[in-house]
Design a protein around this motif. Structure first.
Motif, mmCIF file in Angstrom:
data_model
loop_
_atom_site.group_PDB
_atom_site.id
_atom_site.type_symbol
_atom_site.label_atom_id
_atom_site.label_comp_id
_atom_site.label_asym_id
_atom_site.label_seq_id
_atom_site.Cartn_x
_atom_site.Cartn_y
_atom_site.Cartn_z
ATOM 1 N N ILE A 173 -5.681 -13.347 -19.952
ATOM 2 C CA ILE A 173 -6.900 -12.419 -20.458
ATOM 3 C C ILE A 173 -6.104 -11.263 -21.242
ATOM 4 O O ILE A 173 -6.635 -10.852 -22.072
ATOM 5 N N ILE A 181 -13.981 -8.159 -23.591
ATOM 6 C CA ILE A 181 -14.653 -8.383 -22.385
ATOM 7 C C ILE A 181 -15.920 -7.783 -22.545
ATOM 8 O O ILE A 181 -16.035 -6.343 -22.390
ATOM 9 N N VAL A 184 -18.531 -9.588 -16.824
ATOM 10 C CA VAL A 184 -18.011 -10.405 -15.748
ATOM 11 C C VAL A 184 -19.030 -10.789 -14.715
ATOM 12 O O VAL A 184 -19.775 -10.058 -14.384
ATOM 13 N N THR A 269 -8.617 -5.754 -15.501
ATOM 14 C CA THR A 269 -8.888 -5.018 -16.460
ATOM 15 C C THR A 269 -8.185 -3.619 -16.622
ATOM 16 O O THR A 269 -8.216 -2.940 -17.429
ATOM 17 N N PHE A 337 -15.071 -14.351 -16.781
ATOM 18 C CA PHE A 337 -15.015 -13.242 -17.836
ATOM 19 C C PHE A 337 -15.612 -13.609 -19.073
ATOM 20 O O PHE A 337 -15.059 -14.651 -19.670
ATOM 21 N N GLY A 339 -15.840 -13.264 -22.888
ATOM 22 C CA GLY A 339 -15.155 -12.387 -23.934
ATOM 23 C C GLY A 339 -15.682 -12.882 -25.534
ATOM 24 O O GLY A 339 -16.447 -13.908 -25.404
#
Length: 454
Positions: A173, A181, A184, A269, A337, A339
């Protein structure tokens, strides 16, 4: 998460990693065994102790539990693991004073994490404490402050931070392969149904129920026998193993499972805290909570939804204890997640999978490497803990970081109890413009116990 934000949070993480941790000189050689004590000798405490013994670096000198029935299986575990003959205690304060451990493992119910952990570091011990670190936000702050003031290493049991597939998934990630992102979604969904109240029963003679409740409210006992695993696993009584869904002693599914997955969000993150939190939920399937002198049910929500707003993305939490449908990979826990380049599923027993937005690209997956029993990676987390003690390195599940993850879950529960959304000043650990909500950051302890000062 854009590149600028990623670089900023990575730099902050590097700064945190450089923080000094004091180490006893005798610990640095890695040759002597650490005097180790277990406080809370239940199922999970024994899982941790088993890995401590397997490391070959620990001498088990003391066991502590308010339920004497827990000692027999734990002593068998110790006999098989090291052959040590630990002293037995009912009160952790007596254990710390007499056994003087180098390491204290705290595997107690949630409401009993703060006081033993603080006392242990003040007594000179390093601590491995189970998650969530505290029952309320200000308990957690007091725990972090005590760890920093004493210079002791405090590792929290968020073992997914060191599970191989979680580590590689984090790298995937953070490399930018899923793009920016935007959202979530974390989830834990199990089956269940209507709840029948359990009768109040006589407290077993081996159990000090007053001390089990400790600083939390004293309520009638309902429970079973920890020596009977089938009864313990299926029993919704408070003790053993049922406390998670009694809100005086824990914080429901969000306070239990939620710590793992919300911690994954912050760990991956580099964020520290959300700005706005809103939660709703209830017990439409389980039914109204009952608590009388004669009978009682759990009182945690049978489902809960929570939204956490950050600057550049949002996090949604969902749990159910009914209609326990699975994901496409057969898992009913984990986090997605989302994205700009695809969807990444961070799972547990099935590893992780990335589904690219571009259908011409292959799906990418990695299988897990989990240990028995209970499909976990405590072994690796314990090794990291010992390394931090010996070298002064920052442990991977340092209490300062997991405090922030715990806060996310606790603030979700706070919003549910408060019935309103809240705005969070994470740096000051205060709710903005809501005095009534701020009173819920701590709670009054029962007479005879003193709430830890931050």
């Amino acid at each position: 998460m854009n590149r600028r934000h990623f670089l900023h949070t990575s730099a902050a993480a590097t700064t945190l990693a450089a923080l000094p941790f004091s180490v006893r000189a005798a610990d640095k050689s890695g040759t002597r065994k650490f005097r180790t004590a277990l406080i809370g000798c239940g199922w999970w405490g024994n899982n941790i102790l088993r890995e401590a013994m397997a490391s070959g670096a620990c001498e088990v000198v003391a066991l502590c539990d308010v339920d004497a029935r827990q000692f027999e299986p734990t002593l068998k575990n110790v006999s098989a693991g090291t052959g040590d003959t630990p002293k037995l205690f009912k009160d952790y304060r007596e254990l710390l004073a007499q056994a003087k451990p180098d390491i204290a493992i705290i595997g107690t119910p949630d409401h009993w994490h703060a006081l033993p952990m603080i006392a242990a570091v003040k007594a000179g011990a390093h601590v491995y404490v189970e998650k969530p670190i505290g029952h309320t936000v200000m308990e957690g702050r007091a725990m972090v402050n005590a760890a920093r003031a004493t210079g002791r290493v405090v590792q929290v049991g968020t073992h997914r931070r060191i599970s191989p597939h979680n580590v590689s998934g984090r790298d995937f990630i953070r490399s930018g392969k899923i793009g920016e992102i935007g959202m979530v979604r974390c989830f834990v969904n199990y089956g269940g149904g209507a709840e029948k109240p359990l009768p109040t029963v006589e407290v077993p003679k081996e159990l000090d129920w007053n001390l089990w409740c400790g600083p939390a409210p004293l309520r009638p006992f309902n429970g079973g026998d920890p020596r009977n695993p089938s009864q313990g696993a299926g029993n919704r009584g408070i003790h053993p193993r049922g406390f998670r869904n009694y809100l005086e002693y824990a914080n429901g599914t969000l306070g239990d499972w939620g710590i793992h997955w919300l911690d994954q969000v912050l760990w991956i993150t580099g964020e520290k805290y959300p700005k706005r939190i809103y939660s709703t939920g209830g017990r439409p399937i389980a039914g109204p909570a009952i608590s009388t002198a004669a009978e009682q049910t759990t009182d945690a929500p049978d489902h809960q939804l929570a939204t956490f707003s950050f600057d550049t993305f949002s996090v949604q939490w969902e749990h159910r204890r009914f209609a326990g449908n699975n994901t496409d990979k057969g898992e009913n826990v984990g986090c997605y997640f989302y994205g700009t380049k695809g969807t990444f599923h961070m799972g547990w027993q099935k590893g992780w999978t990335f589904y690219p937005t571009d259908g011409r690209q292959p799906v990418v997956t990695e299988e897990p490497k989990l240990n028995s029993p209970d499909a976990q990676n405590i072994k690796e987390l314990w090794a990291d803990f010992l390394n931090a003690i010996r070298t002064g390195a920052k442990p991977v599940s340092d209490i300062g970081e997991v405090h922030l993850s715990t806060n996310m879950a606790l603030l979700g529960m706070l919003s549910l109890k408060h019935g309103k959304s809240i705005e969070w000043d994470g740096a000051k650990e205060r709710i903005i413009g809501d005095d009534a909500a701020n009173t819920l950051l701590r709670r009054e302890y029962r007479k005879g116990w003193e709430y830890p000062s931050a």
